[in-house]
Design a protein around this motif. Structure first.
Motif, PDB file in Angstrom:
ATOM      1  N   VAL A   1      12.947 -73.589   4.164  1.00  0.00           N
ATOM      2  CA  VAL A   1      12.732 -74.554   3.442  1.00  0.00           C
ATOM      3  C   VAL A   1      12.130 -75.556   3.852  1.00  0.00           C
ATOM      4  CG1 VAL A   1      13.697 -76.321   1.471  1.00  0.00           C
ATOM      5  CG2 VAL A   1      14.033 -72.963   1.205  1.00  0.00           C
ATOM      6  N   LEU A   2      13.623 -76.222   5.025  1.00  0.00           N
ATOM      7  CA  LEU A   2      12.310 -77.286   5.675  1.00  0.00           C
ATOM      8  C   LEU A   2      11.237 -77.240   6.097  1.00  0.00           C
ATOM      9  CD1 LEU A   2      13.648 -80.096   7.399  1.00  0.00           C
ATOM     10  CD2 LEU A   2      14.386 -78.544   9.242  1.00  0.00           C
ATOM     11  N   GLU A   3      10.580 -75.975   6.907  1.00  0.00           N
ATOM     12  CA  GLU A   3       9.109 -76.280   7.407  1.00  0.00           C
ATOM     13  C   GLU A   3       8.082 -76.571   6.457  1.00  0.00           C
ATOM     14  OE1 GLU A   3       8.564 -72.703   9.552  1.00  0.00           O
ATOM     15  OE2 GLU A   3       9.307 -72.618  11.182  1.00  0.00           O
ATOM     16  N   LEU A   4       8.189 -75.513   5.565  1.00  0.00           N
ATOM     17  CA  LEU A   4       7.341 -76.158   4.365  1.00  0.00           C
ATOM     18  C   LEU A   4       7.043 -77.064   3.524  1.00  0.00           C
ATOM     19  CD1 LEU A   4       7.012 -72.013   3.436  1.00  0.00           C
ATOM     20  CD2 LEU A   4       5.425 -73.406   4.613  1.00  0.00           C
ATOM     21  N   THR A   5       8.581 -77.828   3.391  1.00  0.00           N
ATOM     22  CA  THR A   5       8.752 -79.008   2.194  1.00  0.00           C
ATOM     23  C   THR A   5       9.045 -80.535   3.212  1.00  0.00           C
ATOM     24  OG1 THR A   5      10.424 -78.193   1.725  1.00  0.00           O
ATOM     25  CG2 THR A   5       9.641 -77.158   0.285  1.00  0.00           C
ATOM     26  N   GLY A   6      10.212 -80.239   3.947  1.00  0.00           N
ATOM     27  CA  GLY A   6      10.741 -81.140   4.751  1.00  0.00           C
ATOM     28  C   GLY A   6      11.942 -81.084   4.203  1.00  0.00           C
ATOM     29  N   ILE A   7      11.969 -80.506   3.089  1.00  0.00           N
ATOM     30  CA  ILE A   7      13.659 -80.511   2.466  1.00  0.00           C
ATOM     31  C   ILE A   7      14.607 -79.763   3.145  1.00  0.00           C
ATOM     32  CG2 ILE A   7      14.729 -80.099   0.522  1.00  0.00           C
ATOM     33  CD1 ILE A   7      12.757 -79.764  -0.983  1.00  0.00           C
ATOM     34  N   LYS A   8      16.132 -80.987   3.473  1.00  0.00           N
ATOM     35  CA  LYS A   8      16.484 -80.569   4.372  1.00  0.00           C
ATOM     36  C   LYS A   8      18.077 -80.381   3.627  1.00  0.00           C
ATOM     37  CE  LYS A   8      16.067 -83.333   8.240  1.00  0.00           C
ATOM     38  NZ  LYS A   8      16.173 -84.068   9.010  1.00  0.00           N
ATOM     39  N   ASP A   9      19.055 -79.557   4.174  1.00  0.00           N
ATOM     40  CA  ASP A   9      20.581 -79.963   3.630  1.00  0.00           C
ATOM     41  C   ASP A   9      20.687 -79.278   2.220  1.00  0.00           C
ATOM     42  OD1 ASP A   9      21.420 -80.636   5.957  1.00  0.00           O
ATOM     43  OD2 ASP A   9      21.459 -82.402   5.299  1.00  0.00           O
ATOM     44  N   VAL A  10      19.706 -78.168   2.021  1.00  0.00           N
ATOM     45  CA  VAL A  10      19.536 -77.852   0.319  1.00  0.00           C
ATOM     46  C   VAL A  10      20.781 -76.827   0.315  1.00  0.00           C
ATOM     47  CG1 VAL A  10      17.736 -75.665   0.638  1.00  0.00           C
ATOM     48  CG2 VAL A  10      17.703 -77.262  -1.146  1.00  0.00           C
ATOM     49  N   TYR A  11      21.188 -77.012  -1.133  1.00  0.00           N
ATOM     50  CA  TYR A  11      21.647 -75.908  -1.553  1.00  0.00           C
ATOM     51  C   TYR A  11      21.279 -74.262  -1.701  1.00  0.00           C
ATOM     52  CZ  TYR A  11      25.253 -73.037  -5.009  1.00  0.00           C
ATOM     53  OH  TYR A  11      26.012 -72.020  -4.779  1.00  0.00           O
ATOM     54  N   LEU A  12      21.636 -73.236  -1.484  1.00  0.00           N
ATOM     55  CA  LEU A  12      20.874 -71.413  -1.317  1.00  0.00           C
ATOM     56  C   LEU A  12      22.468 -70.550  -0.935  1.00  0.00           C
ATOM     57  CD1 LEU A  12      18.976 -72.264   2.326  1.00  0.00           C
ATOM     58  CD2 LEU A  12      18.513 -71.381   0.293  1.00  0.00           C
ATOM     59  N   GLU A  13      21.570 -69.905  -1.828  1.00  0.00           N
ATOM     60  CA  GLU A  13      22.742 -68.838  -1.414  1.00  0.00           C
ATOM     61  C   GLU A  13      21.837 -67.340  -1.651  1.00  0.00           C
ATOM     62  OE1 GLU A  13      24.122 -67.506  -6.000  1.00  0.00           O
ATOM     63  OE2 GLU A  13      24.415 -69.988  -6.341  1.00  0.00           O
ATOM     64  N   GLN A  14      22.342 -66.449  -1.068  1.00  0.00           N
ATOM     65  CA  GLN A  14      22.051 -65.209  -1.065  1.00  0.00           C
ATOM     66  C   GLN A  14      21.481 -64.500  -2.312  1.00  0.00           C
ATOM     67  OE1 GLN A  14      22.812 -61.168   1.260  1.00  0.00           O
ATOM     68  NE2 GLN A  14      22.712 -62.989   2.731  1.00  0.00           N
ATOM     69  N   LEU A  15      20.706 -63.870  -2.853  1.00  0.00           N
ATOM     70  CA  LEU A  15      20.179 -63.226  -4.029  1.00  0.00           C
ATOM     71  C   LEU A  15      20.522 -61.760  -3.642  1.00  0.00           C
ATOM     72  CD1 LEU A  15      19.192 -63.723  -6.605  1.00  0.00           C
ATOM     73  CD2 LEU A  15      16.924 -63.640  -6.167  1.00  0.00           C
ATOM     74  N   CYS A  16      19.093 -61.256  -3.351  1.00  0.00           N
ATOM     75  CA  CYS A  16      19.162 -59.368  -3.071  1.00  0.00           C
ATOM     76  C   CYS A  16      17.982 -59.531  -2.254  1.00  0.00           C
ATOM     77  CB  CYS A  16      18.990 -59.674  -4.150  1.00  0.00           C
ATOM     78  SG  CYS A  16      18.554 -57.615  -4.798  1.00  0.00           S
ATOM     79  N   GLY A  17      18.202 -58.427  -1.610  1.00  0.00           N
ATOM     80  CA  GLY A  17      17.286 -57.873  -0.900  1.00  0.00           C
ATOM     81  C   GLY A  17      15.872 -57.321  -2.110  1.00  0.00           C
ATOM     82  N   PHE A  18      15.291 -56.651  -1.739  1.00  0.00           N
ATOM     83  CA  PHE A  18      13.922 -56.511  -2.329  1.00  0.00           C
ATOM     84  C   PHE A  18      13.822 -55.319  -1.044  1.00  0.00           C
ATOM     85  CE2 PHE A  18      13.094 -58.685  -5.872  1.00  0.00           C
ATOM     86  CZ  PHE A  18      14.552 -59.343  -5.459  1.00  0.00           C
ATOM     87  N   SER A  19      13.717 -53.918  -1.631  1.00  0.00           N
ATOM     88  CA  SER A  19      13.974 -53.128  -0.312  1.00  0.00           C
ATOM     89  C   SER A  19      12.468 -51.623  -1.075  1.00  0.00           C
ATOM     90  CB  SER A  19      15.434 -52.341   0.099  1.00  0.00           C
ATOM     91  OG  SER A  19      15.120 -52.258  -1.006  1.00  0.00           O
ATOM     92  N   ASP A  20      11.800 -52.188  -1.643  1.00  0.00           N
ATOM     93  CA  ASP A  20      10.728 -50.537  -1.589  1.00  0.00           C
ATOM     94  C   ASP A  20      10.305 -50.457  -0.751  1.00  0.00           C
ATOM     95  OD1 ASP A  20       8.876 -49.560  -3.054  1.00  0.00           O
ATOM     96  OD2 ASP A  20       8.877 -50.274  -4.541  1.00  0.00           O
ATOM     97  N   PRO A  21       9.646 -50.135  -0.613  1.00  0.00           N
ATOM     98  CA  PRO A  21       9.405 -49.577   1.518  1.00  0.00           C
ATOM     99  C   PRO A  21       7.935 -50.024   0.871  1.00  0.00           C
ATOM    100  CG  PRO A  21      10.832 -47.575   0.373  1.00  0.00           C
ATOM    101  CD  PRO A  21      10.309 -48.106  -0.712  1.00  0.00           C
TER     102      PRO A  21
END
Lengths: 241, 241
Positions: free
Chosen positions: B63-83
DNA sequence: ACAAAAGTGTTGTTTCTACACCCATGC
DNA sequence: GCATGGGTGTAGAAACAACACTTTTGT
């Protein structure tokens, strides 16, 4: 085939926290992997994600291979990603929670498989960060079970209201008024009374109930309320699902 | 160093569904990767998990690299695993949800970064399974926001009650009675009225409020109830967090 | 003066909690 | 006949949904 270059590939394991309930207490299914470093410790059931399977398939496979248990309720818990969580090599651990009717498999397990049920509040030492996974699994179960009728996954087809209540009381370590509890549960229409009674734990006997699959599925995603509100703040853990 | 032999290692990407709210509607932050196969499509912000970082660190970095946004609220959603979810090579996609105050970064973005905000109900074509990720993120947000005061993450420090209400109404596409809404919100004690008013959207002006951090954190894991109960069944999606 | 949005209170209904007694049976 | 666990009902409190008018001020 073209590949993404200069990127590190890593092992992904699928770790299943298998939770059961024997009518009295919660149990956890563990295996003794005999890893080199931690010979005497136990671990939750895990295996590496294979090239042709999804996480869900891998989780089902792992549970099946190690226990013979099929068609189990499974949900993804969380990825465990500390680069040093495994001393041998980096492994991304994808933790999953499985809820099973313990009675169905108790005997089968001890006979044919290397897994063993442990009482949840008397667990042996676990390898790596598996203890953390178990704690997170319990917290998430507490969270979800306060809102959805998920604990039925732990019960046999026929069960009694007292059994169901013990299940809820055990998870949060609370006492629930049986009159209020049965009223709430029955008012959802997700279970149906059978004429048969379970006389194994009282002379009068307790009616068996069974899930009404249709109503159960319908209500599953609604927010229910089997736990008295005042009990929740003390016990619902810091989990945003 | 000893390794686990005969096991396949794979790429792990961290994909961030970055959600914002501009006061009127929900927005999604997308980038144009210029992948070979899907040149004209957009994608959620992603990057590969690096050897020395955790998933959380990777998500913050992306998020930081692509937007410069820091300290953002983040949560893990889910793994997408279709091979086969990526045509080039198997990638396990670890989706994360980020909630940001859009105003803070709107200008900065268009100037310095390649990311762009799209209105949530008018998204361009997305690469791979990113559309599915976005849908899942929205469903999870609807689920969590119905139970926890999470939408405050989308608002600036000072906000008005009408703004907050629009936020809730927009997420579920419902209409909420403002009297009941404000009573519920205020009774939690998580926000405090300032003396200043926002006159930008009415002549009378609406009072600004700000979060009371202490009460907010305390109440965060309690089950709240800003959404009228009758609205929930239609809209709360099939997500067990 | 009027249009447009903000703010506020009450009432009836529903849902929740707290609480105590009788029932059925095996011994 | 009595001990054990199972089943049931009611009344007071709390939370909720429905609902309409007044306030402010820019034009």
């Amino acid at each position: 085939m073209l590949k993404y270059s200069n990127q590190t590939r890593l092992l992904v394991s699928v770790d299943c926290i298998v939770i059961g309930f024997d009518g009295q207490e919660y149990k956890l299914l563990l295996v003794q992997k005999g890893s080199i470093a931690e010979k005497e410790k136990w671990s939750v059931m895990g295996g590496f994600l294979q090239p042709s399977e999804t996480l869900e398939q891998a989780a089902s496979r792992v549970v099946l291979e190690l226990t013979g248990i099929k068609d189990v309720y499974l949900e993804q818990l969380c990825g465990f990603s500390d680069p040093n969580r495994d001393p041998i090599e980096r492994i991304l651990g994808m933790a999953h929670v499985a809820l099973v009717d313990i009675k169905k498999y108790e005997d089968q397990l001890s006979d044919e498989y290397l897994a063993k049920w442990f009482p949840m509040n008397n667990l042996p030492s676990l390898v790596l960060d598996h203890r953390e996974m178990v704690n997170m699994a319990l917290n998430k179960l507490r969270y979800n079970a306060a809102l959805h009728p998920i604990l039925f996954e732990l019960l046999p087809e026929k069960f009694t209201l007292p059994q169901l209540q013990i299940l809820y009381e055990g998870l949060y370590d609370i006492v629930i008024d049986k009159r209020n509890f049965s009223r709430k549960v029955l008012s959802t229409g997700i279970i149906k009374r059978l004429s048969e009674k379970d006389k194994s734990s009282s002379k009068k006997g307790a009616y068996y109930y069974r899930l009404m699959k249709r109503n159960y599925k319908e209500k599953f995603n609604k927010v229910l309320n089997f736990i008295p509100k005042n009990e929740i703040p003390k016990n619902i853990p810091s989990v945003i699902g």
